[in-house]
Design a protein around this motif. Structure first.
Motif, PDB file in Angstrom:
ATOM      1  N   THR A  48       0.898  -1.226  -0.104  1.00 15.34           N
ATOM      2  CA  THR A  48      -0.089  -0.151  -0.001  1.00 15.34           C
ATOM      3  C   THR A  48       0.886   1.209   0.098  1.00 15.34           C
ATOM      4  O   THR A  48       2.029   1.264   0.616  1.00 15.34           O
ATOM      5  CB  THR A  48      -1.059   0.126   1.048  1.00 15.34           C
ATOM      6  N   ASP A  49       0.747   2.284  -0.842  1.00 10.08           N
ATOM      7  CA  ASP A  49       1.307   3.481  -0.791  1.00 10.08           C
ATOM      8  C   ASP A  49       0.078   4.592  -0.710  1.00 10.08           C
ATOM      9  O   ASP A  49      -0.937   4.442  -1.041  1.00 10.08           O
ATOM     10  CB  ASP A  49       2.108   3.594  -1.985  1.00 10.08           C
ATOM     11  N   ASN A  50       0.785   5.663  -0.464  1.00 13.63           N
ATOM     12  CA  ASN A  50      -0.186   7.068  -0.537  1.00 13.63           C
ATOM     13  C   ASN A  50       0.277   7.928  -1.559  1.00 13.63           C
ATOM     14  O   ASN A  50       0.103   9.312  -1.566  1.00 13.63           O
ATOM     15  CB  ASN A  50      -0.072   7.913   0.870  1.00 13.63           C
ATOM     16  N   GLY A  51       0.565   7.261  -2.772  1.00 17.05           N
ATOM     17  CA  GLY A  51       0.934   8.244  -3.881  1.00 17.05           C
ATOM     18  C   GLY A  51      -0.080   8.781  -4.853  1.00 17.05           C
ATOM     19  O   GLY A  51      -1.024   9.109  -4.192  1.00 17.05           O
ATOM     20  N   LEU A  52       0.372   9.013  -5.935  1.00 14.00           N
ATOM     21  CA  LEU A  52      -0.734   9.970  -6.944  1.00 14.00           C
ATOM     22  C   LEU A  52      -2.110   8.885  -7.080  1.00 14.00           C
ATOM     23  O   LEU A  52      -2.972   9.600  -7.603  1.00 14.00           O
ATOM     24  CB  LEU A  52       0.160  10.171  -8.122  1.00 14.00           C
ATOM     25  N   LEU A  95      -2.715 -10.544  -9.330  1.00 15.82           N
ATOM     26  CA  LEU A  95      -2.469  -9.596  -8.640  1.00 15.82           C
ATOM     27  C   LEU A  95      -4.274  -8.827  -8.652  1.00 15.82           C
ATOM     28  O   LEU A  95      -4.878  -9.297  -9.480  1.00 15.82           O
ATOM     29  CB  LEU A  95      -1.835  -8.283  -9.332  1.00 15.82           C
ATOM     30  N   GLU A  96      -4.298  -8.120  -7.573  1.00 14.51           N
ATOM     31  CA  GLU A  96      -5.692  -7.414  -7.246  1.00 14.51           C
ATOM     32  C   GLU A  96      -5.262  -6.058  -7.196  1.00 14.51           C
ATOM     33  O   GLU A  96      -4.704  -5.703  -5.881  1.00 14.51           O
ATOM     34  CB  GLU A  96      -6.471  -8.023  -6.441  1.00 14.51           C
ATOM     35  N   ILE A  97      -5.628  -5.035  -7.734  1.00 17.08           N
ATOM     36  CA  ILE A  97      -5.219  -3.678  -7.571  1.00 17.08           C
ATOM     37  C   ILE A  97      -6.500  -2.596  -7.518  1.00 17.08           C
ATOM     38  O   ILE A  97      -7.653  -2.845  -8.273  1.00 17.08           O
ATOM     39  CB  ILE A  97      -4.566  -3.127  -8.943  1.00 17.08           C
ATOM     40  N   SER A  98      -6.182  -1.785  -6.326  1.00 15.43           N
ATOM     41  CA  SER A  98      -7.353  -1.060  -6.265  1.00 15.43           C
ATOM     42  C   SER A  98      -6.788   0.361  -5.952  1.00 15.43           C
ATOM     43  O   SER A  98      -5.681   0.367  -5.383  1.00 15.43           O
ATOM     44  CB  SER A  98      -8.058  -1.152  -5.015  1.00 15.43           C
ATOM     45  N   SER A  99      -7.242   1.569  -6.491  1.00 13.01           N
ATOM     46  CA  SER A  99      -6.598   2.547  -6.542  1.00 13.01           C
ATOM     47  C   SER A  99      -7.536   4.030  -6.255  1.00 13.01           C
ATOM     48  O   SER A  99      -8.650   3.801  -7.318  1.00 13.01           O
ATOM     49  CB  SER A  99      -5.657   2.945  -7.660  1.00 13.01           C
ATOM     50  N   GLU A 100      -7.273   5.047  -6.088  1.00 14.88           N
ATOM     51  CA  GLU A 100      -8.222   6.291  -6.058  1.00 14.88           C
ATOM     52  C   GLU A 100      -7.090   7.250  -6.329  1.00 14.88           C
ATOM     53  O   GLU A 100      -6.123   7.721  -5.786  1.00 14.88           O
ATOM     54  CB  GLU A 100      -8.970   6.337  -5.035  1.00 14.88           C
ATOM     55  N   ASP A 151      -4.856  10.722  -6.350  1.00 10.00           N
ATOM     56  CA  ASP A 151      -4.608  11.459  -5.046  1.00 10.00           C
ATOM     57  C   ASP A 151      -4.803  10.696  -3.634  1.00 10.00           C
ATOM     58  O   ASP A 151      -4.571  11.699  -2.680  1.00 10.00           O
ATOM     59  CB  ASP A 151      -5.169  12.803  -5.151  1.00 10.00           C
ATOM     60  N   GLU A 152      -4.981   9.471  -3.716  1.00  8.85           N
ATOM     61  CA  GLU A 152      -5.450   8.991  -2.252  1.00  8.85           C
ATOM     62  C   GLU A 152      -4.407   7.507  -2.024  1.00  8.85           C
ATOM     63  O   GLU A 152      -4.171   7.423  -1.206  1.00  8.85           O
ATOM     64  CB  GLU A 152      -6.837   8.170  -2.299  1.00  8.85           C
ATOM     65  N   GLY A 153      -3.763   7.020  -3.335  1.00  6.37           N
ATOM     66  CA  GLY A 153      -2.788   6.199  -3.200  1.00  6.37           C
ATOM     67  C   GLY A 153      -3.327   4.895  -3.921  1.00  6.37           C
ATOM     68  O   GLY A 153      -4.414   4.793  -4.532  1.00  6.37           O
ATOM     69  N   THR A 154      -2.518   3.588  -3.657  1.00  2.00           N
ATOM     70  CA  THR A 154      -2.780   2.470  -4.416  1.00  2.00           C
ATOM     71  C   THR A 154      -2.653   1.386  -3.664  1.00  2.00           C
ATOM     72  O   THR A 154      -1.557   1.564  -2.749  1.00  2.00           O
ATOM     73  CB  THR A 154      -1.904   2.209  -5.838  1.00  2.00           C
ATOM     74  N   THR A 155      -3.336   0.315  -3.620  1.00  2.14           N
ATOM     75  CA  THR A 155      -3.155  -0.983  -2.968  1.00  2.14           C
ATOM     76  C   THR A 155      -3.147  -2.073  -3.757  1.00  2.14           C
ATOM     77  O   THR A 155      -4.104  -2.239  -4.694  1.00  2.14           O
ATOM     78  CB  THR A 155      -4.115  -1.183  -1.829  1.00  2.14           C
TER      79      THR A 155
END
Length: 572
Positions: free
Chosen positions: A501-505, A547-552, A554-558
């Motif tokens: 998990t990151d808090n990136g773009l 892999l299972e990707i979820s992202s938003e 300006d909130e980050g990606t998991t």
């Protein structure tokens, strides 16, 4: 000629069997009618006996000195009401017809003279007996309109409690038990004697207790020769009634003065005779066809081995290759069967060879994917080491060289594809240390503590580092604020889930939905690549993993990495 002899013999045999079956059918019909009548009579006896037991129980309690008028009798009747579900009401009356007590606190209808009721008159004429009425609408109490059968009997009524000075006043009274008529109706309703036969119940006066067509009789639409049954004793009688000959069976119902009457029609036996005749004709016709069929089967027996072999070939056509043709027959058929088995054996060998070749191809593809390590990472890392050495940052050089050594030691892992999850986490940590030194305070990271049952498990190597690399280059590198990366893991059912998990773009849902579907292309700083990891996992473990990707934005990606809990055995 043989066919004619067989058919003639079958016709003669059918005639003999027809006469025998008809006589047997007559005897069985008489026995069946008698058994049905006996069974219904026994069930009625149980029903009447049940009414008697309830009345005896209540009467015995009423004769007890401790049971007096008032709440005691009310409670007694209320308890008796619960003994059987078909009891409608219980009541105690005085000899003058006054209500002494009733179940459920029922009240008599206004202006009703109980002494005019048939059950009350019967009890007064013969107080020593139990009296059963014919079915009638319960009309004594308000709110009750069910069809019932009434049992009445004499009983005692104590008007005072027992005391030291005996002053009990005991009078004679009448106990009334009303049972729902539906119980008798259920006992007799579905009983039939032959196709048109039936049963009915009458009392000693000829009053109908039960008749399957009772409403039609009352309406004058049907007549019943009740006088014949009233005047006869128990037994079987032949009677001509309404132009038809009937067999009338009469049985006395236990405990009562009721009669159970069964009526069956002789014409039903004629119908039965016709049915038996039709049945034998049908058998004869079918038998003739069977004889002809046997002749055809005998002639066709020669071709049966070929048909059997054809059936086996159809199974092969449907994909069933684990089969062996064991066909007996002529020499040519046996040779054909042998050749067929040899062909199936060769096909299985070829398929096994293809499977082995495909497996080797899969392994080669897997190794090729694992070999796609971006050399730019090594160049950039060595440049950073040189830069730190020139600036006398010896501690940083040592830390980076140590991390780089661990990184490549695990990457190589003696040429194996499978490593412990503990080693994979150490590989990811070494990579994060190198990148953290290169980028300074650009991001922090944390690797959460995981249970030994997880980190001691096996996994494909280099599945975390490409995800982390993607998070740094495409998520955190372009941020103004400080980024963080968190690595965690857990066991869910029969799968292991490693999570980055990151808090990136972040990225849009549209891009997330396409990232694992697009064709692999080289991206700056992408290393092996996210899609590469996804393909490696699915090649090795199967399509249900990856892999299972979820992202938003300006909130980050998991990114969740799914591998099987039992995947450590393969490929080691």
């Amino acid at each position: 000629m043989t066919h004619y002899i067989i058919v003639t013999g079958m016709v003669l045999m059918s005639l003999v069997l027809y006469n025998k079956f008809y006589e047997t059918a007559k005897i069985n019909s008489a026995i069946s009618t008698s058994q049905i009548m006996d069974q219904v009579n026994i069930n009625l006896g149980y029903y009447i006996d049940g009414m008697s037991e309830v009345s005896n129980l209540v009467n015995d309690e009423l004769n007890n000195d401790m049971i007096t008028t008032g709440n005691n009798i009310d409670n007694l009747l209320e308890m008796a009401l619960k003994l059987r579900k078909d009891i409608v009401t219980l009541a105690v009356f005085s000899k003058n017809g006054d209500l002494v007590a009733s179940s459920s606190g029922l009240k008599l209808k206004k202006g009703l003279n109980v002494q005019q009721e048939e059950w009350f008159k019967e009890e007064k004429l013969n107080p020593e007996s139990l009296h059963y009425s014919y079915p009638h609408v319960e009309n004594l109490f308000t709110g009750k309109h069910l069809w019932v059968v009434s049992l009445s009997r004499e009983t005692n009524i104590n008007y005072n409690y027992k005391s030291v000075i005996k002053n009990d006043i005991v009078e004679k009274g009448v106990l009334l038990v009303n049972l729902n008529f539906s119980a008798i109706d259920e006992l007799c309703h579905n009983v039939s004697l032959g196709k048109r036969g039936y049963m009915y119940i009458i009392d000693k006066y000829g009053n109908i207790i039960y008749h399957p067509q009772q409403q039609m009789i009352y309406a004058g639409l049907k007549k019943e020769n009740i006088d014949f049954a009233v005047k006869r004793q128990e037994g079987n009688y032949i009677e001509d009634y309404n132009g038809e000959q009937t067999v009338v069976s009469i049985k006395n119902v236990k405990y009562t003065q009721w009669k159970l009457v069964g009526v069956s029609y002789n014409n039903d036996m004629i119908t039965t005779q016709n049915d038996i005749y039709s049945y034998f004709v049908l058998i004869l016709i079918v038998s003739i066809f069977i004889i002809c069929g046997i002749s055809i089967l005998i002639s066709a027996r020669i071709s049966m081995p070929i048909k059997k072999l054809e059936k086996i070939m159809r199974k092969v056509e449907q994909g069933e290759l684990n089969i062996y043709a064991d066909v007996e027959g002529e020499k040519e058929v046996r040779q054909l069967s042998k050749t067929f088995n040899l062909m199936i054996y060769k096909i299985r060998q070829l398929m096994e060879q293809i499977i082995e070749e495909q497996e080797e191809k899969r392994k080669s593809e897997l190794k090729a994917l694992q070999a796609q390590i971006n050399p730019h990472f090594l160049y950039n890392t060595l440049d950073s080491i040189v830069w730190m050495a020139e600036n006398d940052e010896n501690d940083g050089v040592v830390q980076m060289v140590t991390a780089l050594a661990n990184f490549f030691r695990i990457s190589i892992s003696r040429g194996g594809d499978i490593i412990d999850i503990r080693e994979e986490l150490q590989h990811a940590k070494s990579y994060l240390i190198i990148q953290q030194i290169r980028y300074g305070d650009k991001f922090d990271f944390i690797i959460e503590e995981m249970p030994p049952s997880l980190i001691d498990h096996k996994t494909l190597k280099i599945i975390l580092q490409p995800i982390i690399e993607n998070a740094i280059y495409h998520g955190i590198k372009g941020m103004v604020d400080k980024g963080y990366i968190r690595i965690s893991g857990q066991v869910i059912g029969d799968k292991i889930c490693l999570c980055v998990t990151d808090n990136g773009l972040g990225m849009s849902m549209d891009k997330v939905s396409k990232i694992l579907l697009k064709k692999e292309k080289k991206e700056k700083g992408s290393g092996i690549g996210v899609k590469n990891v996804h393909e490696r996992i699915q090649l090795y473990y199967g399509r249900e993993y990856g892999l299972e990707i979820s992202s938003e934005v300006d909130e980050g990606t998991t990114v969740k990495i799914w591998i099987p809990l039992t995947g450590e055995q393969e490929g080691e």
